[in-house]
Motif scaffolding. Structure first.
Motif, PDB file in Angstrom:
ATOM      1  N   ILE A 313       0.830  -1.208   0.000  1.00  0.00           N
ATOM      2  CA  ILE A 313       0.000   0.000   0.000  1.00  0.00           C
ATOM      3  C   ILE A 313       0.862   1.255   0.000  1.00  0.00           C
ATOM      4  CG2 ILE A 313      -1.590   1.359   1.428  1.00  0.00           C
ATOM      5  CD1 ILE A 313      -2.981  -1.238   2.185  1.00  0.00           C
ATOM      6  N   GLU A 314       1.946   1.262   0.777  1.00  0.00           N
ATOM      7  CA  GLU A 314       2.784   2.466   0.874  1.00  0.00           C
ATOM      8  C   GLU A 314       3.398   2.830  -0.472  1.00  0.00           C
ATOM      9  OE1 GLU A 314       5.669   2.369   3.950  1.00  0.00           O
ATOM     10  OE2 GLU A 314       4.211   2.005   5.551  1.00  0.00           O
ATOM     11  N   ALA A 315       3.930   1.838  -1.180  1.00  0.00           N
ATOM     12  CA  ALA A 315       4.570   2.110  -2.472  1.00  0.00           C
ATOM     13  C   ALA A 315       3.552   2.586  -3.499  1.00  0.00           C
ATOM     14  CB  ALA A 315       5.282   0.856  -2.977  1.00  0.00           C
ATOM     15  N   VAL A 316       2.381   1.958  -3.507  1.00  0.00           N
ATOM     16  CA  VAL A 316       1.348   2.352  -4.469  1.00  0.00           C
ATOM     17  C   VAL A 316       0.825   3.748  -4.140  1.00  0.00           C
ATOM     18  CG1 VAL A 316      -0.920   1.782  -5.414  1.00  0.00           C
ATOM     19  CG2 VAL A 316       0.718  -0.047  -4.933  1.00  0.00           C
ATOM     20  N   HIS A 317       0.627   4.025  -2.856  1.00  0.00           N
ATOM     21  CA  HIS A 317       0.162   5.360  -2.457  1.00  0.00           C
ATOM     22  C   HIS A 317       1.176   6.432  -2.847  1.00  0.00           C
ATOM     23  CE1 HIS A 317      -1.327   8.731  -0.129  1.00  0.00           C
ATOM     24  NE2 HIS A 317      -0.187   8.780   0.529  1.00  0.00           N
ATOM     25  N   GLU A 318       2.438   6.143  -2.652  1.00  0.00           N
ATOM     26  CA  GLU A 318       3.483   7.105  -3.003  1.00  0.00           C
ATOM     27  C   GLU A 318       3.464   7.408  -4.501  1.00  0.00           C
ATOM     28  OE1 GLU A 318       6.334   9.844  -2.315  1.00  0.00           O
ATOM     29  OE2 GLU A 318       5.280   8.661  -0.794  1.00  0.00           O
ATOM     30  N   ALA A 319       3.096   6.410  -5.292  1.00  0.00           N
ATOM     31  CA  ALA A 319       3.087   6.589  -6.746  1.00  0.00           C
ATOM     32  C   ALA A 319       1.847   7.325  -7.242  1.00  0.00           C
ATOM     33  CB  ALA A 319       3.191   5.230  -7.435  1.00  0.00           C
ATOM     34  N   CYS A 320       0.675   7.009  -6.671  1.00  0.00           N
ATOM     35  CA  CYS A 320      -0.575   7.537  -7.241  1.00  0.00           C
ATOM     36  C   CYS A 320      -1.298   8.532  -6.343  1.00  0.00           C
ATOM     37  CB  CYS A 320      -1.523   6.392  -7.586  1.00  0.00           C
ATOM     38  SG  CYS A 320      -2.116   5.465  -6.144  1.00  0.00           S
ATOM     39  N   LYS A 321      -0.922   8.611  -5.067  1.00  0.00           N
ATOM     40  CA  LYS A 321      -1.520   9.532  -4.088  1.00  0.00           C
ATOM     41  C   LYS A 321      -2.983   9.223  -3.766  1.00  0.00           C
ATOM     42  CE  LYS A 321       2.192  11.999  -3.478  1.00  0.00           C
ATOM     43  NZ  LYS A 321       3.132  11.126  -4.196  1.00  0.00           N
ATOM     44  N   ILE A 322      -3.481   8.057  -4.174  1.00  0.00           N
ATOM     45  CA  ILE A 322      -4.821   7.636  -3.765  1.00  0.00           C
ATOM     46  C   ILE A 322      -4.767   7.294  -2.284  1.00  0.00           C
ATOM     47  CG2 ILE A 322      -6.596   5.855  -4.059  1.00  0.00           C
ATOM     48  CD1 ILE A 322      -5.736   5.684  -7.010  1.00  0.00           C
ATOM     49  N   ASP A 323      -5.788   7.687  -1.535  1.00  0.00           N
ATOM     50  CA  ASP A 323      -5.768   7.525  -0.082  1.00  0.00           C
ATOM     51  C   ASP A 323      -5.547   6.062   0.316  1.00  0.00           C
ATOM     52  OD1 ASP A 323      -7.352   7.082   2.677  1.00  0.00           O
ATOM     53  OD2 ASP A 323      -6.680   9.160   2.550  1.00  0.00           O
ATOM     54  N   PRO A 324      -4.707   5.816   1.330  1.00  0.00           N
ATOM     55  CA  PRO A 324      -4.427   4.435   1.756  1.00  0.00           C
ATOM     56  C   PRO A 324      -5.671   3.642   2.143  1.00  0.00           C
ATOM     57  CG  PRO A 324      -2.817   5.932   2.706  1.00  0.00           C
ATOM     58  CD  PRO A 324      -3.853   6.789   2.035  1.00  0.00           C
ATOM     59  N   TRP A 325      -6.721   4.318   2.635  1.00  0.00           N
ATOM     60  CA  TRP A 325      -7.940   3.588   2.997  1.00  0.00           C
ATOM     61  C   TRP A 325      -8.545   2.923   1.767  1.00  0.00           C
ATOM     62  CZ3 TRP A 325     -13.072   3.341   1.694  1.00  0.00           C
ATOM     63  CH2 TRP A 325     -13.903   2.640   2.563  1.00  0.00           C
ATOM     64  N   PHE A 326      -8.613   3.649   0.658  1.00  0.00           N
ATOM     65  CA  PHE A 326      -9.146   3.067  -0.575  1.00  0.00           C
ATOM     66  C   PHE A 326      -8.246   1.933  -1.067  1.00  0.00           C
ATOM     67  CE2 PHE A 326     -11.160   7.353  -0.982  1.00  0.00           C
ATOM     68  CZ  PHE A 326     -12.477   6.917  -0.966  1.00  0.00           C
ATOM     69  N   LEU A 327      -6.939   2.124  -0.967  1.00  0.00           N
ATOM     70  CA  LEU A 327      -6.019   1.071  -1.397  1.00  0.00           C
ATOM     71  C   LEU A 327      -6.199  -0.182  -0.549  1.00  0.00           C
ATOM     72  CD1 LEU A 327      -2.767   3.172  -1.996  1.00  0.00           C
ATOM     73  CD2 LEU A 327      -4.493   2.465  -3.668  1.00  0.00           C
ATOM     74  N   ASP A 328      -6.436  -0.001   0.741  1.00  0.00           N
ATOM     75  CA  ASP A 328      -6.666  -1.152   1.621  1.00  0.00           C
ATOM     76  C   ASP A 328      -7.946  -1.890   1.229  1.00  0.00           C
ATOM     77  OD1 ASP A 328      -5.986  -2.680   4.113  1.00  0.00           O
ATOM     78  OD2 ASP A 328      -7.937  -1.909   4.736  1.00  0.00           O
ATOM     79  N   GLN A 329      -8.966  -1.139   0.822  1.00  0.00           N
ATOM     80  CA  GLN A 329     -10.211  -1.765   0.376  1.00  0.00           C
ATOM     81  C   GLN A 329     -10.000  -2.565  -0.908  1.00  0.00           C
ATOM     82  OE1 GLN A 329     -13.516  -1.420   2.043  1.00  0.00           O
ATOM     83  NE2 GLN A 329     -11.936  -1.024   3.572  1.00  0.00           N
ATOM     84  N   LEU A 330      -9.188  -2.026  -1.821  1.00  0.00           N
ATOM     85  CA  LEU A 330      -8.878  -2.766  -3.046  1.00  0.00           C
ATOM     86  C   LEU A 330      -8.047  -4.006  -2.730  1.00  0.00           C
ATOM     87  CD1 LEU A 330      -8.036   0.070  -5.625  1.00  0.00           C
ATOM     88  CD2 LEU A 330     -10.249  -0.924  -5.026  1.00  0.00           C
ATOM     89  N   LEU A 331      -7.180  -3.887  -1.729  1.00  0.00           N
ATOM     90  CA  LEU A 331      -6.371  -5.039  -1.324  1.00  0.00           C
ATOM     91  C   LEU A 331      -7.256  -6.151  -0.763  1.00  0.00           C
ATOM     92  CD1 LEU A 331      -3.549  -6.239  -0.994  1.00  0.00           C
ATOM     93  CD2 LEU A 331      -3.401  -5.111   1.241  1.00  0.00           C
ATOM     94  N   MET A 332      -8.357  -5.787  -0.094  1.00  0.00           N
ATOM     95  CA  MET A 332      -9.308  -6.796   0.384  1.00  0.00           C
ATOM     96  C   MET A 332      -9.852  -7.615  -0.782  1.00  0.00           C
ATOM     97  SD  MET A 332     -11.538  -4.719   3.243  1.00  0.00           S
ATOM     98  CE  MET A 332     -12.779  -6.008   3.262  1.00  0.00           C
ATOM     99  N   ILE A 333     -10.133  -6.941  -1.899  1.00  0.00           N
ATOM    100  CA  ILE A 333     -10.611  -7.648  -3.091  1.00  0.00           C
ATOM    101  C   ILE A 333      -9.533  -8.602  -3.596  1.00  0.00           C
ATOM    102  CG2 ILE A 333     -11.343  -7.347  -5.492  1.00  0.00           C
ATOM    103  CD1 ILE A 333     -12.573  -4.665  -4.670  1.00  0.00           C
ATOM    104  N   SER A 334      -8.285  -8.123  -3.631  1.00  0.00           N
ATOM    105  CA  SER A 334      -7.173  -8.957  -4.106  1.00  0.00           C
ATOM    106  C   SER A 334      -6.972 -10.173  -3.211  1.00  0.00           C
ATOM    107  CB  SER A 334      -5.885  -8.127  -4.157  1.00  0.00           C
ATOM    108  OG  SER A 334      -6.030  -7.005  -5.002  1.00  0.00           O
ATOM    109  N   GLU A 335      -7.047  -9.964  -1.899  1.00  0.00           N
ATOM    110  CA  GLU A 335      -6.849 -11.074  -0.957  1.00  0.00           C
ATOM    111  C   GLU A 335      -7.983 -12.088  -1.056  1.00  0.00           C
ATOM    112  OE1 GLU A 335      -4.325  -8.612   2.466  1.00  0.00           O
ATOM    113  OE2 GLU A 335      -6.497  -8.865   2.661  1.00  0.00           O
ATOM    114  N   GLU A 336      -9.202 -11.602  -1.246  1.00  0.00           N
ATOM    115  CA  GLU A 336     -10.327 -12.522  -1.408  1.00  0.00           C
ATOM    116  C   GLU A 336     -10.177 -13.318  -2.700  1.00  0.00           C
ATOM    117  OE1 GLU A 336     -13.860 -14.534  -0.555  1.00  0.00           O
ATOM    118  OE2 GLU A 336     -12.518 -13.320   0.694  1.00  0.00           O
ATOM    119  N   ARG A 337      -9.682 -12.662  -3.723  1.00  0.00           N
ATOM    120  CA  ARG A 337      -9.442 -13.355  -4.988  1.00  0.00           C
ATOM    121  C   ARG A 337      -8.468 -14.513  -4.790  1.00  0.00           C
ATOM    122  NH1 ARG A 337      -7.464 -11.183 -10.806  1.00  0.00           N
ATOM    123  NH2 ARG A 337      -6.346 -13.059 -11.447  1.00  0.00           N
TER     124      ARG A 337
END
Length: 473
Positions: A313-337
């Protein structure tokens, strides 16, 4: 005058004045022409050459040859509040909306979420007070307004970036998201009613001065048509380029965003987990991170791919500046996958696991793709286990009062809130997201089909995902 901060700025009516302003403010800067719609003529200038070009175009775009030059706050978080006021100075906040994309992308081109997800209560109350101060100072005596804010995630600084003293495209989204009929109430306020005199059409018990509260998440995703314009870069910026949008409602952000992605009618089954993701497989990690920095219609798919690869999440946030909360929610989708893929077949998924996947927004098509099955086989297995959609009510009050509304959204809860009926029913499929060349005629057809069927003794069920329509009002 009312104690609110705005970005450092200056007004210019010629290139000579513009150069004087930019010399004081410095680069990068945002150029905004006066009296334009959809961000026409706006842009972010990082170099003097870019400034000269954008300022010249901005002056030409403004009907009064005026531009506002602001210190750039690209990368900050963006929010907006939909406000209503009556002639007795009663004010309500209809809805808070948060942009998924950071500042630098036009709101009409950004994925947005309602209600705002990453504000603390203190931040929200500060923003609420600021919005009410704006509508009063600008002098909107009755009706709705839209106030937009930027928040610096590093230190919490809050600035007002725009105030529209009218109902707008965001008003339509707020109205659909909450069930609060903004246009109808604005019309009544204009003829002299006050908010406390207007009854909420949904609850029949509460007045319009009750601020809506919602117990679900709404995601709006714009739809572009860059394929119709060969040679265009397809990069999003301060000028709006989308031709339509979809709105999806879910109990969670992952459910809402995945529903929205497959509602775009562009061949995607959700947030990846389909054949469309294969174009990112050959990219190395550095190239993938670099792509997340470019705001394009595909960026959210790239971000999910980067998170799924374990880039963090930290590396992706640093690159795109999308809030870490949203990135964590997307990561939930990835982990469920990953958990779904580990099963290998639909038969090995328990009822609880299947229901969890559906509550995180996975479609039957996605599950079939991940498990090497077919959509029909997944559907049959799901129904056999009793995992079927339920329908919840959009009631403006989080079920605090009984609702008398036929406005529902599908989800995967334990019980449905649709009132039983023995009247024969007909489904009307709405237009979906707007396309180039599509006007009001599709909406007109849907509405009059509903009128005709009702007169013939049928109950109509309108199915749509387009927040800009009136056919679902």
């Amino acid at each position: 005058e009312i104690g609110l901060s705005v970005p450092e700025s200056g007004i210019a009516h010629s290139m000579a004045e513009a150069r004087e302003v930019i010399a004081k403010i410095g680069l990068p800067a945002i150029i905004r022409p006066a009296y334009i719609l959809g961000g026409q003529g706006t842009g972010i200038a990082s170099t003097q050459a870019e400034f000269e070009t954008i300022a010249t175009e901005g002056l030409a775009a403004s009907p009064i040859t005026e531009i506002l030059i602001e210190k750039s706050i690209a990368g900050w978080k963006e929010y907006e509040l939909e406000v209503m006021r009556d002639h007795a100075d009663n004010c309500v906040i209809v809805c808070s909306i948060e942009n998924f994309d950071p500042m630098g992308v036009h709101t009409g081109d950004s994925i947005t979420v309602a209600p705002a997800q990453t504000l603390s209560d203190v931040e929200y109350q500060t923003m609420r007070d600021a919005a009410l101060a704006c509508i009063r100072r600008v002098g909107v005596e009755t009706g709705g307004s839209n106030v937009q804010f930027a928040l610096n995630p590093a230190n919490g600084d809050l600035v007002v970036i725009e105030m529209n003293p009218r109902v707008s495209r965001s008003s339509a989204l707020a109205s659909k998201a909450t069930g609060f009929p903004i246009a109808k109430i604005a019309a009544r306020l204009a003829v002299g009613y006050t908010l406390d005199e207007i009854t909420n059409d949904i609850t029949k018990k509460t007045p319009a001065c009750f601020e809506p509260t919602i117990d679900y998440v709404v995601a709006k995703v714009p739809r572009w048509a860059f394929e119709k314009f060969p040679g265009t870069p397809g990069v999003l910026g301060t000028q709006m380029q989308s031709v339509g949008e979809v709105m999806a409602i879910g109990r969670t952000f992952p459910e809402a965003i995945q529903k929205a992605m497959r509602s775009m009618e562009q061949g995607r089954a959700g947030l990846n987990a389909d054949e469309g993701e294969l174009i990112y497989e050959d990219l190395d990690d550095a190239a993938l991170l670099a792509l997340t920095d470019h705001p394009t219609p595909e960026r959210i798919f790239v971000v999910e791919t980067a998170l799924r690869r374990g880039l963090g999440i930290e590396a992706v946030h640093e690159a795109c500046k999308i809030d870490p909360w949203f990135l964590d929610q997307l990561l939930m989708i990835s982990e469920e996958r990953a958990a779904i893929e580990a099963h290998g077949s639909i038969a090995s998924l328990s009822t609880q696991e299947l229901r969890r996947a559906k509550r995180l927004g996975f479609s039957d098509v996605q599950l079939a793709y991940l498990l090497g099955s077919t959509e029909l086989e997944v559907r049959e297995a799901r129904i056999a286990q009793g995992v079927v959609p339920t329908f919840k009510t959009v009631d403006t009050c989080s079920a605090e009062f009984a609702a008398e509304t036929p406005y529902h959204y599908s989800t995967w809860a334990d019980e449905s809130e649709v009132a039983p009926s023995d009247v024969p029913k007909v489904i009307i499929l709405g237009s979906g997201p707007n396309r180039i060349g599509q006007g009001i005629e599709f909406d007109y057809g849907c509405v009059h089909a509903s009128f005709a069927l009702r007169a013939a003794g049928f109950e109509t069920v309108m199915v749509n995902c387009n927040p800009e329509t009136v056919s679902t009002d």
